[in-house]
Design an enzyme around this catalytic site. Sequence first.
Site, PDB file in Angstrom:
ATOM      1  N   LYS A 289      -5.983   1.384   4.407  1.00 56.98           N
ATOM      2  CA  LYS A 289      -6.834   1.250   3.225  1.00 56.98           C
ATOM      3  C   LYS A 289      -8.309   1.410   3.577  1.00 56.98           C
ATOM      4  O   LYS A 289      -8.713   1.354   4.744  1.00 56.98           O
ATOM      5  CB  LYS A 289      -6.565  -0.097   2.548  1.00 56.98           C
ATOM      6  CG  LYS A 289      -5.197  -0.120   1.867  1.00 56.98           C
ATOM      7  CD  LYS A 289      -4.956  -1.355   1.046  1.00 56.98           C
ATOM      8  CE  LYS A 289      -3.602  -1.241   0.309  1.00 56.98           C
ATOM      9  NZ  LYS A 289      -3.290  -2.433  -0.477  1.00 56.98           N
ATOM     10  N   ARG A 324       3.769  -4.255   5.083  1.00 59.16           N
ATOM     11  CA  ARG A 324       3.974  -2.960   4.417  1.00 59.16           C
ATOM     12  C   ARG A 324       3.042  -1.920   5.040  1.00 59.16           C
ATOM     13  O   ARG A 324       1.818  -2.022   4.897  1.00 59.16           O
ATOM     14  CB  ARG A 324       3.705  -3.121   2.917  1.00 59.16           C
ATOM     15  CG  ARG A 324       3.952  -1.883   2.072  1.00 59.16           C
ATOM     16  CD  ARG A 324       3.644  -2.176   0.609  1.00 59.16           C
ATOM     17  NE  ARG A 324       3.899  -1.020  -0.244  1.00 59.16           N
ATOM     18  CZ  ARG A 324       3.010  -0.051  -0.498  1.00 59.16           C
ATOM     19  NH1 ARG A 324       1.800  -0.125   0.037  1.00 59.16           N
ATOM     20  NH2 ARG A 324       3.324   0.963  -1.274  1.00 59.16           N
TER      21      ARG A 324
END
Length: 344
Positions: A289, A324
């Site tokens: 991210k 994840r």
Amino acid sequence: MDFRRLAEPAGLLYGTAAQDAVKRGFALPLAGGPAAFSCVDLIEDQTHSGFMPVGNVPAGWQDVLGRLVAKPPAAGMPEGPQVMGILNITPDSFSDGGLHQEVQRAVQAGKELISAGASVLDIGGESTRPGAAVVTPEQEWERIGRVVQGLKQQVPGAVLSIDTRNSAVMAQALAAGADVINDVSALTHDPEALPLLAGKHCGVVLMHMRGTPATMTQHAVYEDVACGVVRELGARLTAAIEGGIAPERLSVDPGLGFAKNTAQGVALLSRLPLLANLGCRVVLGVSRKRMIGELTGEPNAAGRDAGSQAASLEGLALGQTVLRVHAAEGMVQALRVWQCVHTA
């Protein structure tokens, strides 16, 4: 449950030190995991007690402490800390958009994630990055349907999570054998999602986000980001349970990168044990991210795996955490080393 009252665990211990401190009454186990906490801050609305030894906690707070200690249910996924592999079937996801649009290529990529050690696959057909194109439920299912079916046929034991906000996609995926529904809107986007899932037996992941993917950056304003996320997730848990979803089916995701800037993401990562107040399994998704890019200076999403692994390990103090990630192999290695060090 009254989430105005939270207890923040701190003073974490691991391995034999944790076990000895628990035996001597100086610490309490945290969420059924390898850590124990020796002190705690009691938070009621905006008032903090200040950190105190666990033995000094007033009797009226013992129910809150009980939530911190309890091991969360598996919620449709394998027991223990796990790696969830991300499989985006989209042309525009920020990291791997366009890589898996051909069905057999996507199925093969899923099989490779499993071979690398991912115990759960999270399959998505809609990008939720800011500015992503709107996708109809029909388009979303067209992208992922044959991939879900192909994986269930070729890897019957695979645990499949479906990353979707749409009830129509949820229904078709569950009929095709999916095990978990992962909703970034925490069942707020589609009014039919909650009643649909109440009648099923799958696991359900509720992610924290304010607004929508298109508007979420406008809502990244918090008095206390960690307490705010826990309380807002608590409200969604309450709505899901009151709507008919059994608590043992529910997991939560703090939503790093969704309505949170980098500083807020760091603050939330540093206080993840607060999530134990919810009594649920945690799914932690920080992989590649923007936050990782800003912290490391790495401009390319695909070059952020090492930073993603380091950030993900912060979740393992909690029992049953699911990490994840896009790149499973490195995360599995990091998880195993962490476990060897912290459970010795």
